[in-house]
Structure formats: C-alpha cells, structure tokens
Design an enzyme around this catalytic site. Structure first.
Site, mmCIF file in Angstrom:
data_model
loop_
_atom_site.group_PDB
_atom_site.id
_atom_site.type_symbol
_atom_site.label_atom_id
_atom_site.label_comp_id
_atom_site.label_asym_id
_atom_site.label_seq_id
_atom_site.Cartn_x
_atom_site.Cartn_y
_atom_site.Cartn_z
ATOM 1 N N THR A 194 0.843 -1.202 0.000
ATOM 2 C CA THR A 194 0.000 0.000 0.000
ATOM 3 C C THR A 194 0.875 1.248 0.000
ATOM 4 O O THR A 194 0.423 2.330 0.366
ATOM 5 C CB THR A 194 -0.926 0.030 1.235
ATOM 6 O OG1 THR A 194 -0.126 -0.129 2.423
ATOM 7 C CG2 THR A 194 -1.966 -1.069 1.179
ATOM 8 N N ARG B 224 4.290 2.254 -2.456
ATOM 9 C CA ARG B 224 4.623 2.754 -3.786
ATOM 10 C C ARG B 224 4.813 1.566 -4.730
ATOM 11 O O ARG B 224 5.401 0.551 -4.359
ATOM 12 C CB ARG B 224 5.894 3.612 -3.763
ATOM 13 C CG ARG B 224 5.703 4.990 -3.135
ATOM 14 C CD ARG B 224 4.814 5.867 -4.010
ATOM 15 N NE ARG B 224 4.593 7.188 -3.438
ATOM 16 C CZ ARG B 224 3.552 7.516 -2.682
ATOM 17 N NH1 ARG B 224 2.643 6.576 -2.380
ATOM 18 N NH2 ARG B 224 3.393 8.740 -2.233
ATOM 19 N N ASP C 62 -2.265 -1.977 -3.721
ATOM 20 C CA ASP C 62 -3.069 -0.764 -3.865
ATOM 21 C C ASP C 62 -2.322 0.252 -4.722
ATOM 22 O O ASP C 62 -2.840 1.326 -5.005
ATOM 23 C CB ASP C 62 -3.368 -0.165 -2.483
ATOM 24 C CG ASP C 62 -4.298 1.027 -2.551
ATOM 25 O OD1 ASP C 62 -5.413 0.866 -3.092
ATOM 26 O OD2 ASP C 62 -3.916 2.119 -2.085
ATOM 27 N N GLU D 184 0.934 2.986 -12.608
ATOM 28 C CA GLU D 184 -0.443 3.340 -12.280
ATOM 29 C C GLU D 184 -0.882 4.677 -12.855
ATOM 30 O O GLU D 184 -2.085 4.919 -13.031
ATOM 31 C CB GLU D 184 -0.646 3.354 -10.764
ATOM 32 C CG GLU D 184 0.066 4.456 -10.022
ATOM 33 C CD GLU D 184 -0.262 4.441 -8.531
ATOM 34 O OE1 GLU D 184 -0.832 5.423 -8.062
ATOM 35 O OE2 GLU D 184 0.061 3.449 -7.853
ATOM 36 N N HIS E 205 -5.193 2.639 -5.702
ATOM 37 C CA HIS E 205 -4.670 3.691 -4.826
ATOM 38 C C HIS E 205 -5.791 4.232 -3.929
ATOM 39 O O HIS E 205 -5.998 5.441 -3.793
ATOM 40 C CB HIS E 205 -4.053 4.831 -5.641
ATOM 41 C CG HIS E 205 -2.877 5.459 -4.959
ATOM 42 N ND1 HIS E 205 -1.602 5.414 -5.461
ATOM 43 C CD2 HIS E 205 -2.776 6.111 -3.788
ATOM 44 C CE1 HIS E 205 -0.771 6.041 -4.651
ATOM 45 N NE2 HIS E 205 -1.473 6.464 -3.619
#
Length: 341
Positions: free
Chosen positions: A241, A243, A267, A272, A304
């Site tokens: 969760t 980077r 996440d 991304e 994210h």
C-alpha cells in the site's frame, strides 16, 4: 478563524483533480480564501503551460514534477509546490531548491486509513470475502474454494515503521500475530509493544505475510524482486500500500506462476499513472503486466484507495492549506517533516 489577508489574492492550481478533491478543498477554503484552478489532467511538460498567474501548484502522487517542469514553473513565477500526499519521489527537490521554489507535503494525514486498508486486503485475500459475496448473489452457497487460514499465530513482517507501519503493527498485534519489523532505525516504543526488529533478510525468510510501508528511493526500489522472493516461504502473502516500484512486477508474476507467492494485494502499481483514478471500463487496457496480475485468482488490486477516507481527506486539505499559508507568509511550517525544499 484564519487570517485571510495574506491568501485572498493567492491562486492555487490543482492537477490530477478528482471530484472529491474539489469537495474537500472547497469545503475547507472558507477560512483561507484562496482562489482555485482545477485541472483534471496530470501535471507534466505539456500541461504546465496551463498555469497562469499562479502562486502555488498542488500536485498528487502521479504528477510529473521533474527538472523541466520545475524550471517552467519558475519562469511562470510559481512560489510553492504543495504535495497533497506524503510521498515525494516524483519531485526533483534539488532543482526546486535551485529555482527558489518551496516544496511541502502532507507527511501524516491518516496513518490509520492506509494501515486499515492493508489489513482489509489481507482479510479479503485470506477469507475470500469478495468471491463469497459474488457467489451468494448468484445463489451459490458452496464453501468449496473459500478455505482460509487463522491469522492468529502467523508471522507478519513489516518493512518500514513510519506512522503507517506503526499503525499497521498495532492492528496485526491485535490479531495475535508475531510481528517482525525492519527499518533503518529501531523504534523502541514498538519494541516495548512486542514488535521484534530484525535484518531485512529475516523478514523475507521468516514471514508468512509481508507488508510494505517504506518510502520509494534508490535503496528501496524493487525491494521485492527475484532475489528477495527466492528467500521467502512458499505461499507467502505480500501486501503493498506504499509505492508501486517497491515491487518488480515481472518477478512477482513469475513467483505467482510458480506458487512461491500465494497471495498478492496491491493498492499501488509502478505504471499506475496511466490507469488509476480513471474509468477504463470501455477501454482495451494496453498494459499487459496489470492484465496478467488481474488474471490470477489470488491477486487483489485496488486503485490507490488506501488513503481514501473522510478523515484523511479532511487532514490533507487542512494541512495543505496551512502549509501554503505559512510559506506565503514566509514563516516556518510547524511540522518540519512537511517541508521538503
């Protein structure tokens, strides 16, 4: 009530703006009196030209704030780059310093939000509640394929023990887990609460679950790669969760195929910025790596989302505004961790 004299004529340009950004920043601007420009697009070498008569640019995790962009910001008389997030690996701090642009961030908006999301991912992957939900809606009440394991007694390795890592340690301790941690500095308070600090290699070798809570830098990039994966237990669970580039995606895909990694919850994702925070439901996604990851039944991807709570967004808005106001007044920011350059 804030003194709005300094900020009445100060304009803040927001990039990568989502609907919820407008809601929270406009809600808490009453006491500050800033003027806003909201841009849905990402900040980069092309979109920086959208800025006009702006004192502050407010950016998020996937905005490009490299040397080229910063030099353009300086030419446009921008005084402050305000990150509405904790991470700052996307900002060239040296160039900002040379150009005389101040840089600030929100170092701790809600550690609990991210830590709780990490635990939510663990529980979802383990107990397969997302699959059970879909089954029952189709009137399938079978338990086949939903077998999980007790978290109690398992060894959880935490890499990075900043505010989020500490919050996560408290959560997994409450589940009765054995908690190992690695950081460059040992946290005595966490040791007193039962956390054992060990070398990084021990985290890889001994953990049933590994959760990443460290920043992204030269030392941590691809901390999860073929070499570290080879040290881990078979069927290990990995949660990220923090980077995306902490994980070498191609290596973890191979480990998933081989059964070395039994569960993966992410996440964040290295590429991304091309995907997250947008609706691609009608698109053909060209990123083969994310498509491959999402094809595994034991992989959980959220976009994210970990920071996304009412409390966190409130803190992000208030801390960002206070940082900007202090810097425009040429005062020091109270929280030194918020000032980067």
């Amino acid at each position: 009530m804030k003194n709005t004299k300094l900020s009445l004529n100060s304009k803040v340009a927001f990039f990568s703006t989502q609907a919820y950004d407008k809601v929270f920043f406009e809600k808490y601007n009453t006491d500050f009196g800033f003027e806003f420009d909201f841009f849905e697009t990402q900040l980069n070498e092309q979109t920086v030209k959208l800025i006009s008569n702006t004192d502050v640019v407010c950016v998020f995790v996937n905005d490009v704030v490299n040397a080229s962009v910063i030099k353009e910001l300086a030419e446009r008389k921008v005084k402050i780059i305000a990150l509405r997030c904790a991470g700052f690996n996307n900002v060239d701090l040296e160039t900002a310093k040379k150009m005389g642009i101040r840089v600030c961030r929100v170092p701790a908006y809600s550690p609990q939000a991210v830590a709780e999301h990490a635990m939510a991912m663990i529980l979802t992957l383990n107990r397969k509640t997302h699959k059970a939900y879909n089954r029952v809606r189709e009137q399938n009440f079978s338990l086949n394929g939903l077998l999980g394991f007790d978290l109690h007694g398992k060894t959880v390795g935490i890499i990075g023990t900043g505010n989020i890592g500490k919050a996560f340690a408290k959560i997994v301790t409450g589940f009765g887990c054995k908690v190992l941690a690695f950081d460059i500095v040992t946290n005595i308070e966490m040791e007193e609460e039962g956390v054992t600090f060990v070398p990084l290699e021990n985290i890889f070798k001994e953990s049933d679950i590994i959760s990443l809570h460290c920043p992204l830098n030269e030392k941590t990039k691809y901390i999860i790669d073929e070499k570290s994966l080879s040290l881990m237990k078979n069927n290990v669970m990995i949660i990220n969760t923090s980077r995306g580039a902490l994980i070498q995606t191609s290596d973890v895909i191979q480990a998933l195929k081989q059964g070395k990694v039994g569960y993966l919850g992410i996440d964040v994702y290295e590429q991304e910025e091309k995907l997250f925070f947008k609706d691609h439901s009608e698109d053909i996604i060209q990123d083969d790596a994310i498509q491959r990851l999402m094809s595994f039944p034991n992989v959980l991807v959220t976009a994210h989302q970990a920071f996304f709570t009412d409390e966190a967004l409130t803190q992000i808005a208030l801390v960002t505004f206070n940082n900007i106001e202090s810097l425009l007044a040429q005062n020091d920011i109270d929280n030194k961790a918020a000032l980067l350059a």
